[in-house]
Motif scaffolding. Structure first.
Motif, PDB file in Angstrom:
ATOM      1  N   LEU A 281      -4.284   5.440 -14.491  1.00 18.76           N
ATOM      2  CA  LEU A 281      -5.027   5.877 -13.302  1.00 18.76           C
ATOM      3  C   LEU A 281      -6.047   4.829 -12.886  1.00 18.76           C
ATOM      4  CD1 LEU A 281      -5.570   8.097 -11.254  1.00 18.76           C
ATOM      5  CD2 LEU A 281      -7.190   9.103 -12.871  1.00 18.76           C
TER       6      LEU A 281
ATOM      7  N   ARG B 146       0.832  -1.214   0.000  1.00 16.39           N
ATOM      8  CA  ARG B 146       0.000   0.000   0.000  1.00 16.39           C
ATOM      9  C   ARG B 146       0.865   1.263   0.000  1.00 16.39           C
ATOM     10  NH1 ARG B 146      -3.745  -2.295   4.584  1.00 16.39           N
ATOM     11  NH2 ARG B 146      -5.410  -3.293   3.392  1.00 16.39           N
TER      12      ARG B 146
ATOM     13  N   LYS C 279      -5.969   2.624  -9.173  1.00 20.77           N
ATOM     14  CA  LYS C 279      -7.110   2.552  -8.247  1.00 20.77           C
ATOM     15  C   LYS C 279      -7.574   1.108  -8.086  1.00 20.77           C
ATOM     16  CE  LYS C 279      -7.495   7.021  -7.627  1.00 20.77           C
ATOM     17  NZ  LYS C 279      -7.313   7.664  -6.307  1.00 20.77           N
ATOM     18  N   LYS C 280      -7.488   0.326  -9.161  1.00 20.02           N
ATOM     19  CA  LYS C 280      -7.898  -1.079  -9.119  1.00 20.02           C
ATOM     20  C   LYS C 280      -6.968  -1.874  -8.190  1.00 20.02           C
ATOM     21  CE  LYS C 280     -10.902  -3.895 -11.083  1.00 20.02           C
ATOM     22  NZ  LYS C 280     -12.341  -3.697 -10.872  1.00 20.02           N
TER      23      LYS C 280
ATOM     24  N   LYS D  97       0.965   4.032  -2.854  1.00 18.41           N
ATOM     25  CA  LYS D  97       0.637   5.422  -2.516  1.00 18.41           C
ATOM     26  C   LYS D  97       1.693   6.374  -3.078  1.00 18.41           C
ATOM     27  CE  LYS D  97      -0.212   8.369   1.530  1.00 18.41           C
ATOM     28  NZ  LYS D  97      -0.214   8.389   3.024  1.00 18.41           N
TER      29      LYS D  97
ATOM     30  N   LEU E 132       1.143   6.556  -6.858  1.00 20.69           N
ATOM     31  CA  LEU E 132      -0.082   7.292  -7.181  1.00 20.69           C
ATOM     32  C   LEU E 132       0.123   8.789  -7.000  1.00 20.69           C
ATOM     33  CD1 LEU E 132      -3.038   7.094  -8.014  1.00 20.69           C
ATOM     34  CD2 LEU E 132      -3.647   6.744  -5.616  1.00 20.69           C
TER      35      LEU E 132
ATOM     36  N   ALA F  52     -10.364  12.335 -10.776  1.00 20.25           N
ATOM     37  CA  ALA F  52     -10.857  10.962 -10.740  1.00 20.25           C
ATOM     38  C   ALA F  52     -11.040  10.448 -12.159  1.00 20.25           C
ATOM     39  CB  ALA F  52     -12.180  10.896  -9.980  1.00 20.25           C
TER      40      ALA F  52
ATOM     41  N   GLU G  93      -5.212  -0.643  -5.742  1.00 19.88           N
ATOM     42  CA  GLU G  93      -5.510  -0.172  -4.381  1.00 19.88           C
ATOM     43  C   GLU G  93      -6.719  -0.919  -3.808  1.00 19.88           C
ATOM     44  OE1 GLU G  93      -7.062   3.888  -4.068  1.00 19.88           O
ATOM     45  OE2 GLU G  93      -5.585   4.249  -2.490  1.00 19.88           O
ATOM     46  N   ALA G  94      -7.775  -1.048  -4.601  1.00 20.96           N
ATOM     47  CA  ALA G  94      -8.979  -1.757  -4.146  1.00 20.96           C
ATOM     48  C   ALA G  94      -8.695  -3.235  -3.900  1.00 20.96           C
ATOM     49  CB  ALA G  94     -10.088  -1.597  -5.190  1.00 20.96           C
TER      50      ALA G  94
ATOM     51  N   GLU H  54      -0.473  11.296 -10.098  1.00 21.32           N
ATOM     52  CA  GLU H  54      -1.497  12.345 -10.017  1.00 21.32           C
ATOM     53  C   GLU H  54      -0.878  13.742 -10.146  1.00 21.32           C
ATOM     54  OE1 GLU H  54      -5.234  10.447  -7.622  1.00 21.32           O
ATOM     55  OE2 GLU H  54      -3.691  11.449  -6.418  1.00 21.32           O
TER      56      GLU H  54
ATOM     57  N   ASN I  17      -4.804  15.084  -9.749  1.00 23.52           N
ATOM     58  CA  ASN I  17      -5.806  14.665  -8.757  1.00 23.52           C
ATOM     59  C   ASN I  17      -7.222  14.517  -9.298  1.00 23.52           C
ATOM     60  OD1 ASN I  17      -3.861  14.657  -6.696  1.00 23.52           O
ATOM     61  ND2 ASN I  17      -4.076  16.870  -6.496  1.00 23.52           N
TER      62      ASN I  17
END
Length: 425
Positions: A318, A175, A322-323, A179, A182, A194, A325-326, A186, A192
């Motif tokens: 991007l 993680r 996020k995928k 982070k 990411l 979405a 991270e989930a 971003e 930043n």
């Protein structure tokens, strides 16, 4: 005829241009090398493919490993042997695959596309972006290595699951590395925003590198060049994809049995068609399935030109961050990483497909006397860079026809993120 050698594509390719009235009338794509991985696999024990196939490519070795595992598991299933994969193993397999996509796309933007743009006209992307993006790539590869042990060329996926057994500390470290990556992406690429919020107007006024690339294309009248057949294919089934063909914007189901390979007289790459038609595969196909606002807007105006193709790959970075991270937040560590399956099987057939960074990757395996009788690999670059005819050009050929010079043609050619070693396996 004008022949140009294209390098820095994990190998080499030749583009043989024919000009008519100062425009490209036709382009022949030739891959001059041969590696023979499919021959190397013959007569070997089935599980040897798990160690050999990740060596097909230095960029998408995880995709080849994933496709190999799925093909062998399908072989067992076709023989009536149960193959049960835990949700934990499925998530870990996708995390490493998606990390491979992310690092590939970042390298493609900063080491391939931007340098070619700079050779055409001025683009104001400074050296700090290149240095920071390299830090993001390192962090992504660290996430990947926590589960796979190394990158590239790992063999950590096996029929029945994965051989790693991560701890809470491993997940926390992953993680943290994610982070860091990411934050950089971003800051440099998306400001930043979405995934679903990004629009053409937001992109055009953005101070990020994505905004600079868009303005470069607009100022040089390049937004709509590179249009192909507006037909797309996805064969890999993952948490965000399904088997489908998309013609313009309408989706239809597909089956691997209609995929045909055919040798060419020049070069060692084979043509690939679906029901005798050429299709594009890769991030643009996947984004045409997901339909985020940015891609809908770009496709509505510029169809499958290079602006839509470039920003589909950029946007996928991007989406996949996020995928991952989930997925990291969803792993149940108490589940098994691996379920033992019976490995003795004498005869049979298995096939698989996964989404590699460049598009759909298909593996097929035939077994006789518990040995590999035949192994067949169909790579994404084969889909995108087949050779058609003047009357029926294949995807990349169609995209280059009509351009005024070979420099623009090379930019269009590279928007398909070409891989030579995969293609000439």
């Amino acid at each position: 005829m004008r022949v140009e050698l294209i390098e820095k594509i994990e190998g080499e390719a030749k583009l043989e241009y024919k000009f008519k009235e100062n425009k490209i009338d036709f382009v022949k794509i030739v891959f001059p090398h041969y590696r023979g991985i499919e021959e190397i696999l013959r007569n070997r024990p089935v599980w040897d493919a798990l160690a050999i196939n990740p060596r097909v490519c230095g960029i998408c070795g995880h995709a080849h490993l994933f496709a190999t595992v799925r093909a062998i598991e399908n072989l067992y299933q076709n023989a009536g042997i149960d193959v049960n994969i835990t949700e934990k193993a499925k998530l870990i397999r996708e995390i490493t695959l998606f990390c491979e996509h992310i690092q590939n796309h970042l390298k493609w933007i900063y080491l391939v596309i931007v340098p070619i743009m700079k050779s055409i006209a001025k683009i104001n992307i400074d050296q700090n972006s290149f240095l920071e993006i390299q830090k993001a790539i390192v962090n992504i590869n660290r996430v990947l290595a926590i589960f796979s042990g190394q990158w590239p060329h790992s063999s950590y996926m096996v029929p029945g699951g994965v051989v790693c057994d991560p701890t809470n500390l491993d997940i926390m470290q992953a993680r943290n590395f994610l982070k860091n990556a990411l934050y950089i992406v971003e800051k440099r690429v998306f400001e930043n925003m979405a995934f679903e919020e990004i629009t053409v107007s937001e992109l055009e006024k953005s101070r990020t590198d994505s905004g600079k690339i868009f303005r470069f294309l607009k100022e040089n009248s390049l937004l709509s060049i590179g249009k192909a057949n507006d037909r797309y294919l996805i064969f890999g089934e993952h948490s965000f994809t399904k088997r489908v063909k998309i013609i313009k914007t309408v989706s239809y189901p597909v089956k691997i049995k209609y995929v045909k390979e055919k040798s060419q007289k020049s070069g060692f790459a084979k043509n690939v068609t679906y029901k005798n038609n050429y299709y594009e595969t890769g991030p643009l196909a996947r984004m045409m399935l997901l339909k985020p606002n940015l891609i809908k807007q770009l496709h509505r105006v510029y169809k499958d030109g290079i602006s839509t193709r470039i920003f589909a790959r950029v946007l996928e970075i991007l989406f996949l961050l996020k995928k991952v991270e989930a997925h990291l937040n969803s792993i149940e560590l108490s589940q098994k990483s691996y379920n033992h399956i019976k490995t003795e099987i004498k005869e049979g057939f298995g096939e698989s497909a996964v989404e590699a960074a460049r598009g759909s990757l298909i593996h097929k395996i035939w077994i006789e006397k518990n040995r590999i009788k035949k192994y067949e690999i169909i790579t994404p670059t084969q889909w995108n860079l087949s050779n058609g005819t003047l009357q029926n050009p294949a995807t990349a050929q169609k995209a280059m026809i009509g351009l005024k010079n070979s420099k623009l043609a090379e930019l269009v050619f590279r928007t398909f993120d070409v891989c030579s070693v995969c293609t000439t396996h």
